[in-house]
Design a protein around this motif. Sequence first.
Motif, PDB file in Angstrom:
ATOM      1  N   TYR A  93       6.190   2.276   6.893  1.00 13.89           N
ATOM      2  CA  TYR A  93       7.007   3.426   6.763  1.00 13.89           C
ATOM      3  C   TYR A  93       5.996   4.571   7.046  1.00 13.89           C
ATOM      4  O   TYR A  93       5.066   4.622   6.475  1.00 13.89           O
ATOM      5  CB  TYR A  93       7.763   3.484   5.475  1.00 13.89           C
ATOM      6  CG  TYR A  93       8.688   2.168   5.428  1.00 13.89           C
ATOM      7  CD1 TYR A  93      10.019   2.158   5.783  1.00 13.89           C
ATOM      8  CD2 TYR A  93       8.464   0.973   4.952  1.00 13.89           C
ATOM      9  CE1 TYR A  93      11.191   1.378   5.876  1.00 13.89           C
ATOM     10  CE2 TYR A  93       9.316  -0.085   4.878  1.00 13.89           C
ATOM     11  CZ  TYR A  93      10.608   0.054   5.180  1.00 13.89           C
ATOM     12  OH  TYR A  93      11.475  -1.058   5.065  1.00 13.89           O
ATOM     13  N   GLN A  94       6.837   5.761   7.161  1.00 17.90           N
ATOM     14  CA  GLN A  94       6.044   7.081   7.241  1.00 17.90           C
ATOM     15  C   GLN A  94       7.003   8.107   6.774  1.00 17.90           C
ATOM     16  O   GLN A  94       8.155   8.167   7.017  1.00 17.90           O
ATOM     17  CB  GLN A  94       5.589   7.262   8.621  1.00 17.90           C
ATOM     18  CG  GLN A  94       4.082   6.489   8.982  1.00 17.90           C
ATOM     19  CD  GLN A  94       3.447   7.347  10.079  1.00 17.90           C
ATOM     20  OE1 GLN A  94       3.941   7.833  11.034  1.00 17.90           O
ATOM     21  NE2 GLN A  94       2.132   7.130  10.559  1.00 17.90           N
ATOM     22  N   PHE A  95       6.387   9.226   6.108  1.00 19.39           N
ATOM     23  CA  PHE A  95       7.193  10.261   5.946  1.00 19.39           C
ATOM     24  C   PHE A  95       6.305  11.428   5.880  1.00 19.39           C
ATOM     25  O   PHE A  95       5.064  11.416   5.266  1.00 19.39           O
ATOM     26  CB  PHE A  95       7.833  10.166   4.410  1.00 19.39           C
ATOM     27  CG  PHE A  95       8.589  11.479   4.140  1.00 19.39           C
ATOM     28  CD1 PHE A  95      10.098  11.734   4.514  1.00 19.39           C
ATOM     29  CD2 PHE A  95       8.149  12.566   3.253  1.00 19.39           C
ATOM     30  CE1 PHE A  95      10.739  12.860   4.281  1.00 19.39           C
ATOM     31  CE2 PHE A  95       8.729  13.599   3.149  1.00 19.39           C
ATOM     32  CZ  PHE A  95      10.019  13.609   3.555  1.00 19.39           C
TER      33      PHE A  95
ATOM     34  N   ARG B 201       0.706  -1.289  -0.140  1.00 22.94           N
ATOM     35  CA  ARG B 201      -0.085   0.035   0.031  1.00 22.94           C
ATOM     36  C   ARG B 201       0.834   1.313  -0.102  1.00 22.94           C
ATOM     37  O   ARG B 201       2.050   0.924   0.446  1.00 22.94           O
ATOM     38  CB  ARG B 201      -0.743  -0.002   1.199  1.00 22.94           C
ATOM     39  CG  ARG B 201      -0.216   0.300   2.608  1.00 22.94           C
ATOM     40  CD  ARG B 201      -1.059   0.311   3.894  1.00 22.94           C
ATOM     41  NE  ARG B 201      -0.438   0.593   4.981  1.00 22.94           N
ATOM     42  CZ  ARG B 201      -0.240   1.922   5.313  1.00 22.94           C
ATOM     43  NH1 ARG B 201      -0.688   2.944   4.850  1.00 22.94           N
ATOM     44  NH2 ARG B 201       0.529   2.195   6.448  1.00 22.94           N
ATOM     45  N   PHE B 202       0.153   2.303  -0.303  1.00 18.24           N
ATOM     46  CA  PHE B 202       0.954   3.779  -0.344  1.00 18.24           C
ATOM     47  C   PHE B 202      -0.374   4.524  -0.331  1.00 18.24           C
ATOM     48  O   PHE B 202      -0.956   4.849  -1.188  1.00 18.24           O
ATOM     49  CB  PHE B 202       1.924   3.832  -1.687  1.00 18.24           C
ATOM     50  CG  PHE B 202       2.470   5.160  -1.626  1.00 18.24           C
ATOM     51  CD1 PHE B 202       3.284   5.734  -0.721  1.00 18.24           C
ATOM     52  CD2 PHE B 202       2.376   5.888  -2.999  1.00 18.24           C
ATOM     53  CE1 PHE B 202       3.455   7.118  -0.589  1.00 18.24           C
ATOM     54  CE2 PHE B 202       2.818   7.296  -3.012  1.00 18.24           C
ATOM     55  CZ  PHE B 202       3.536   7.942  -1.738  1.00 18.24           C
ATOM     56  N   ASP B 203      -0.393   5.368   0.628  1.00 18.04           N
ATOM     57  CA  ASP B 203      -1.257   6.311   0.971  1.00 18.04           C
ATOM     58  C   ASP B 203      -0.690   7.797   1.540  1.00 18.04           C
ATOM     59  O   ASP B 203       0.410   7.811   1.878  1.00 18.04           O
ATOM     60  CB  ASP B 203      -2.108   5.743   2.352  1.00 18.04           C
ATOM     61  CG  ASP B 203      -2.895   4.476   1.916  1.00 18.04           C
ATOM     62  OD1 ASP B 203      -3.306   4.117   0.787  1.00 18.04           O
ATOM     63  OD2 ASP B 203      -2.659   3.733   2.895  1.00 18.04           O
TER      64      ASP B 203
ATOM     65  N   GLY C 180      12.697  13.946   0.079  1.00 16.51           N
ATOM     66  CA  GLY C 180      13.171  13.300   1.190  1.00 16.51           C
ATOM     67  C   GLY C 180      13.494  11.846   0.995  1.00 16.51           C
ATOM     68  O   GLY C 180      13.270  11.376  -0.169  1.00 16.51           O
ATOM     69  N   SER C 181      14.039  10.989   1.923  1.00 17.80           N
ATOM     70  CA  SER C 181      14.505   9.696   1.684  1.00 17.80           C
ATOM     71  C   SER C 181      14.281   8.951   3.080  1.00 17.80           C
ATOM     72  O   SER C 181      14.559   9.344   4.110  1.00 17.80           O
ATOM     73  CB  SER C 181      15.920   9.711   1.258  1.00 17.80           C
ATOM     74  OG  SER C 181      16.486   8.195   1.157  1.00 17.80           O
ATOM     75  N   VAL C 182      13.936   7.558   2.983  1.00 14.27           N
ATOM     76  CA  VAL C 182      13.575   6.734   4.209  1.00 14.27           C
ATOM     77  C   VAL C 182      14.332   5.532   3.943  1.00 14.27           C
ATOM     78  O   VAL C 182      14.233   5.091   2.753  1.00 14.27           O
ATOM     79  CB  VAL C 182      12.238   6.514   4.480  1.00 14.27           C
ATOM     80  CG1 VAL C 182      12.015   5.450   5.593  1.00 14.27           C
ATOM     81  CG2 VAL C 182      11.557   7.792   4.714  1.00 14.27           C
TER      82      VAL C 182
ATOM     83  N   TRP D  90       3.373   3.787   3.993  1.00 11.35           N
ATOM     84  CA  TRP D  90       3.386   2.920   3.134  1.00 11.35           C
ATOM     85  C   TRP D  90       3.860   1.593   3.921  1.00 11.35           C
ATOM     86  O   TRP D  90       4.515   1.565   4.784  1.00 11.35           O
ATOM     87  CB  TRP D  90       4.339   2.989   1.624  1.00 11.35           C
ATOM     88  CG  TRP D  90       5.635   3.368   1.811  1.00 11.35           C
ATOM     89  CD1 TRP D  90       6.694   2.123   2.071  1.00 11.35           C
ATOM     90  CD2 TRP D  90       6.275   4.587   2.380  1.00 11.35           C
ATOM     91  NE1 TRP D  90       7.832   3.011   2.194  1.00 11.35           N
ATOM     92  CE2 TRP D  90       7.645   4.371   2.461  1.00 11.35           C
ATOM     93  CE3 TRP D  90       5.846   5.802   2.505  1.00 11.35           C
ATOM     94  CZ2 TRP D  90       8.509   5.216   2.777  1.00 11.35           C
ATOM     95  CZ3 TRP D  90       6.522   6.946   2.909  1.00 11.35           C
ATOM     96  CH2 TRP D  90       8.091   6.511   2.841  1.00 11.35           C
ATOM     97  N   SER D  91       3.499   0.293   3.223  1.00 11.15           N
ATOM     98  CA  SER D  91       3.855  -0.831   3.755  1.00 11.15           C
ATOM     99  C   SER D  91       4.533  -1.857   2.662  1.00 11.15           C
ATOM    100  O   SER D  91       4.131  -1.646   1.278  1.00 11.15           O
ATOM    101  CB  SER D  91       2.650  -1.562   4.558  1.00 11.15           C
ATOM    102  OG  SER D  91       1.888  -0.773   5.386  1.00 11.15           O
TER     103      SER D  91
END
Length: 600
Positions: free
Chosen positions: A480-482, A426-428, A466-468, A440-441
Amino acid sequence: MNRGILKYKTLDAAAPQFLQKLSDGATHTGSAVISDQSGLTITESGVGTGLEVLGVFRNAELTQSAGTYGGDVFQPDPTLPIGDNALFLQMTINHTECKYLVPFNYKIVAGPGTWLGGISTDWNLPANWSDGVVPGSTTDVSIPENSPNQPVINSPDATAHDILIGIGASLTLAEFASIEIKGNVTNSGLFNAGAGGAFAYFSGTDQQTIPGGEYYVLSIGGANKILTGNATVSAYLNFSGTAKIALGNSNLTLADGITMSGAGAGTYFITNGTGGLKKNNVGFDEFTFPVGTETSYTPVVFANQGSADNFTVRVGEGAFSSYLDNNPQGSPVSSMVVNKTWYISEDVPGGSSAILQLYWNATDELSSFDRNLCFISHYKSTGWDPTAASQAFGADPYYKRRASITSFSPFVVTNPGSPLPVTLTRFDAAREGSTALLSWSTSSETNSDRFEIERSVNGKDWLQIGSVRSHGESKELVDYQFADLNPIFSAENLYRLRMVDRSAIGTDATFAYSRIRSLNFKDFDRRIVYPNPANDQLFINDPGHVSHVRILDLKGKAVLDFGKIDGHGIRVNQLTPGIHVVEVDWFDGSKTTQKVLINR
């Protein structure tokens, strides 16, 4: 009136209605002879005479070209009909500001192999042909649009070399009729060989074009063929020799119940564009799609245990890290995969349960690919959907099998631990105040390095914001979150993830893109100066986005001027009571103006 422009036979240059001056009323000199004998020949033209031909057209509006003029002889468009044609010559004399339009008659004389159709539709009647001779295997045939009758082949022995079917013209095979074509078919009209028993054989020994249309029996031999339009074969398709059919951007549809023979490693459909091989009503019985690229034969064997449907298959060079609407995205994968992508689609999504076998050759394998431990991976909108790895079947060619496939998009053959990126479940994107919160997951990560977050306001120009760092290796669900603290308030915010893998020293990292998510902050009420009225202190909502503030009196004079401000606000207790105007500049380039009442 310029009398230096002469038209022999049908144009009287002294008649004003035949010479139309399009720009000014001045008199200009120059000389030319325009003749429509064997061709339109312009003499004494060029710099010396001050005459230049701009074009030859079918209409006075100059929107339909009638052909090309190469400096001395006019080459008519092949679709011009036989007989008289009222055309228009556009030219300049002495300078480009003065343009002339000259109407003239141009006569197309029917050459050998030209269909006249003055008697009937019968292809085999000599009187229907310009030279009184029915075409043979060396005859180049032209079928114009203005014939009284369009040709129909009723016999089993028609033959021709090249065939030109003009706009609005047609060529039809009746039941049990046949034609052998040894050259190219240029079809601007209609080609129909779909009647019961009709047989079309393309046997050219040089590369040959096959027109789109309806076929009952299609047989090919000789050299390779190029399909130039969508085609359907209803009964029988036969390959002979080493001929292949390149589909380009056209689809070839095989009807339900069709018989196909001769296809194999030397004779198959080359899917070198967006076109594919389509089979109608695929059900329990296995069907082989004989497809490949220009370099190798990589067929698909397909069966459907669900609801029967029509399926289209094509195969392309390369395996890529991601796909969007069946188009490769990101980087090509350089190792641990078969260097092909199989694109499969169905007419009616849902209800299918397919068993899929993908074939490849040893020469299709990229470096480090292990055919003893490989699997078919399916790319979906959320990322790659792998399955258990095992040894490939066969011995050059090899194949892998996968069952219970219920949706269709790109497929590849790869190894565990290959450079294919993470599986994104997912990406929300959501608004939280003036912040864009992205989450996202992933359900699987192999050799993953990082997620780069990109933003755009037009979908074309993307900025990394940005970058994670990713977990790298995982078979479990990872979240994950940003947070984008500075979204664009004056436009729609588009977000995507660029998922990047770890790269070996000296090599470029592969990457894939996620789906795009959007957020809009245009209606967000952060651009408010408060309180209003104000006594001692004035605050601006969301000061972190402010680049500059000015407070003006009603005469437009700046009484306070600030750069960046913080959450402590602006002291206004020294201002004269009354209405003031606050101008706020934002970092995104926009500006807000608001009236405020200063009280005491």
